[in-house]
Design a protein around this motif. Structure first.
Motif, PDB file in Angstrom:
ATOM      1  N   ALA A  58     -32.916 -12.311 -57.649  1.00 50.52           N
ATOM      2  CA  ALA A  58     -32.957 -11.368 -56.540  1.00 50.52           C
ATOM      3  C   ALA A  58     -31.740 -11.312 -55.643  1.00 50.52           C
ATOM      4  O   ALA A  58     -31.288 -10.623 -54.813  1.00 50.52           O
ATOM      5  N   GLY A  59     -31.291 -12.780 -55.498  1.00 47.70           N
ATOM      6  CA  GLY A  59     -30.021 -12.862 -54.900  1.00 47.70           C
ATOM      7  C   GLY A  59     -28.790 -12.017 -55.249  1.00 47.70           C
ATOM      8  O   GLY A  59     -28.190 -11.745 -54.506  1.00 47.70           O
ATOM      9  N   VAL A  60     -28.781 -12.097 -56.616  1.00 50.01           N
ATOM     10  CA  VAL A  60     -27.600 -11.235 -57.326  1.00 50.01           C
ATOM     11  C   VAL A  60     -28.041  -9.672 -56.720  1.00 50.01           C
ATOM     12  O   VAL A  60     -27.039  -8.933 -56.525  1.00 50.01           O
ATOM     13  N   GLY A  61     -29.210  -9.367 -56.774  1.00 52.79           N
ATOM     14  CA  GLY A  61     -29.552  -7.937 -56.270  1.00 52.79           C
ATOM     15  C   GLY A  61     -28.984  -7.590 -54.799  1.00 52.79           C
ATOM     16  O   GLY A  61     -28.495  -6.544 -54.690  1.00 52.79           O
ATOM     17  N   LEU A  62     -29.365  -8.642 -54.100  1.00 53.81           N
ATOM     18  CA  LEU A  62     -28.900  -8.327 -52.749  1.00 53.81           C
ATOM     19  C   LEU A  62     -27.378  -8.258 -52.424  1.00 53.81           C
ATOM     20  O   LEU A  62     -26.916  -7.379 -51.564  1.00 53.81           O
ATOM     21  N   ILE A  63     -26.711  -9.216 -53.265  1.00 51.18           N
ATOM     22  CA  ILE A  63     -25.249  -8.993 -53.264  1.00 51.18           C
ATOM     23  C   ILE A  63     -24.619  -7.709 -53.839  1.00 51.18           C
ATOM     24  O   ILE A  63     -23.792  -6.928 -53.108  1.00 51.18           O
ATOM     25  N   LEU A  64     -25.424  -7.409 -55.071  1.00 54.70           N
ATOM     26  CA  LEU A  64     -24.844  -6.025 -55.528  1.00 54.70           C
ATOM     27  C   LEU A  64     -25.256  -4.740 -54.589  1.00 54.70           C
ATOM     28  O   LEU A  64     -24.405  -3.986 -54.298  1.00 54.70           O
ATOM     29  N   ALA A  84     -28.981  -1.028 -57.144  1.00 54.19           N
ATOM     30  CA  ALA A  84     -28.620  -2.397 -57.433  1.00 54.19           C
ATOM     31  C   ALA A  84     -29.163  -3.621 -56.720  1.00 54.19           C
ATOM     32  O   ALA A  84     -28.956  -4.644 -56.973  1.00 54.19           O
ATOM     33  N   LEU A  85     -30.053  -3.129 -55.686  1.00 53.96           N
ATOM     34  CA  LEU A  85     -31.166  -4.226 -55.066  1.00 53.96           C
ATOM     35  C   LEU A  85     -32.297  -4.829 -56.223  1.00 53.96           C
ATOM     36  O   LEU A  85     -32.452  -5.510 -56.601  1.00 53.96           O
ATOM     37  N   LEU A  86     -32.657  -3.915 -56.820  1.00 57.15           N
ATOM     38  CA  LEU A  86     -33.846  -3.815 -57.608  1.00 57.15           C
ATOM     39  C   LEU A  86     -33.738  -4.303 -59.177  1.00 57.15           C
ATOM     40  O   LEU A  86     -34.261  -4.905 -59.864  1.00 57.15           O
ATOM     41  N   GLY A  87     -32.580  -3.517 -59.705  1.00 59.52           N
ATOM     42  CA  GLY A  87     -32.067  -3.663 -61.022  1.00 59.52           C
ATOM     43  C   GLY A  87     -32.014  -5.062 -61.622  1.00 59.52           C
ATOM     44  O   GLY A  87     -32.578  -5.218 -62.691  1.00 59.52           O
ATOM     45  N   THR A 116     -26.482   2.698 -64.681  1.00 61.27           N
ATOM     46  CA  THR A 116     -26.821   3.320 -63.488  1.00 61.27           C
ATOM     47  C   THR A 116     -25.913   2.803 -62.395  1.00 61.27           C
ATOM     48  O   THR A 116     -25.185   3.163 -61.483  1.00 61.27           O
ATOM     49  N   ILE A 117     -25.952   1.316 -62.380  1.00 58.89           N
ATOM     50  CA  ILE A 117     -25.187   0.699 -61.212  1.00 58.89           C
ATOM     51  C   ILE A 117     -23.726   0.836 -61.328  1.00 58.89           C
ATOM     52  O   ILE A 117     -23.230   1.074 -60.506  1.00 58.89           O
ATOM     53  N   ILE A 118     -23.402   0.883 -62.501  1.00 58.01           N
ATOM     54  CA  ILE A 118     -22.148   1.049 -63.014  1.00 58.01           C
ATOM     55  C   ILE A 118     -21.330   2.220 -62.572  1.00 58.01           C
ATOM     56  O   ILE A 118     -20.396   2.491 -62.099  1.00 58.01           O
ATOM     57  N   THR A 119     -22.253   3.233 -63.036  1.00 57.14           N
ATOM     58  CA  THR A 119     -21.894   4.711 -62.612  1.00 57.14           C
ATOM     59  C   THR A 119     -21.885   4.931 -61.101  1.00 57.14           C
ATOM     60  O   THR A 119     -20.835   5.371 -60.647  1.00 57.14           O
ATOM     61  N   GLY A 120     -22.860   4.362 -60.162  1.00 55.43           N
ATOM     62  CA  GLY A 120     -22.664   4.378 -58.840  1.00 55.43           C
ATOM     63  C   GLY A 120     -21.514   3.871 -58.131  1.00 55.43           C
ATOM     64  O   GLY A 120     -20.854   4.180 -57.440  1.00 55.43           O
ATOM     65  N   LEU A 121     -20.926   2.460 -58.817  1.00 55.28           N
ATOM     66  CA  LEU A 121     -19.940   2.005 -58.428  1.00 55.28           C
ATOM     67  C   LEU A 121     -18.651   2.875 -58.582  1.00 55.28           C
ATOM     68  O   LEU A 121     -17.656   2.829 -57.907  1.00 55.28           O
ATOM     69  N   LEU A 122     -18.646   3.316 -59.903  1.00 60.06           N
ATOM     70  CA  LEU A 122     -17.323   3.981 -60.123  1.00 60.06           C
ATOM     71  C   LEU A 122     -17.158   5.221 -59.698  1.00 60.06           C
ATOM     72  O   LEU A 122     -16.064   5.945 -59.591  1.00 60.06           O
TER      73      LEU A 122
END
Length: 174
Positions: free
Chosen positions: A6-12, A34-37, A165-171
């Motif tokens: 969950a901490g990783v999710g917060l950072i992401l 990014a939060l829930l993934g 999905t997360i990588i697509t959002g960031l890219l």
């Protein structure tokens, strides 16, 4: 363990919120995943099921956020594109679940619907690239697992969809 995830999710989520164009209709969906993934991926790896509640929360945040941004900009095309993409990805994943014995599960189908909603407004090529990335990474990991343990268990596919999905959002925000 789940607390660390969950901490990783917060950072992401924080990083995604900083990097993402907040006027993009897809941005609420990218921030939410990014939060829930990471939590969703951890549950899928451990239990071979995606938590419906978290998928639903992601979908609600994405849909409401997208609707609000479309209303504010008076441009409803992204919402329509997302809905069409969600329908197409859901149908494709449902077809895959029928054609494969132990392939796609219902959690993957539901996840693909929200993925289509979020990435769809960015265009068909972006959605296809994200899906291709998920399938290619999943195939590589499955091949590696088979080499190590020929009779290995199933591979959870949710983490690959979530990561794509997360990588697509960031890219797309760079």
């Amino acid at each position: 363990m789940l607390l660390a995830v969950a901490g990783v999710g917060l950072i992401l989520a924080g990083g995604t919120a900083i990097l993402t164009d907040l006027t993009s209709p897809s941005s609420p969906g990218f921030i939410a995943i990014a939060l829930l993934g990471p939590t969703m991926a951890a549950v899928d790896v451990r239990e071979h099921r995606l938590p419906d509640l978290l998928t639903l929360i992601w979908g609600i945040i994405a849909a409401i956020g997208m609707t609000l941004i479309c209303a504010f900009t008076n441009n409803w095309t992204p919402l329509a594109s997302g809905a069409i993409a969600a329908t197409i990805t859901t149908a494709a994943f449902y077809t895959l679940s029928i054609l494969t014995k132990a392939g796609m599960g219902l959690g993957d189908i539901k996840l693909s619907a929200v993925m289509g909603l979020v990435i769809g407004p960015l265009g068909a090529q972006t959605l296809l690239a994200a899906l291709a990335g998920a399938f290619i990474c999943g195939a590589i990991c499955a091949a590696i697992m088979r080499l190590r343990q020929p009779a290995s268990a199933e591979l959870a596919f949710g983490p690959f969809l979530l990561s794509a999905t997360i990588i697509t959002g960031l890219l797309t925000s760079i």
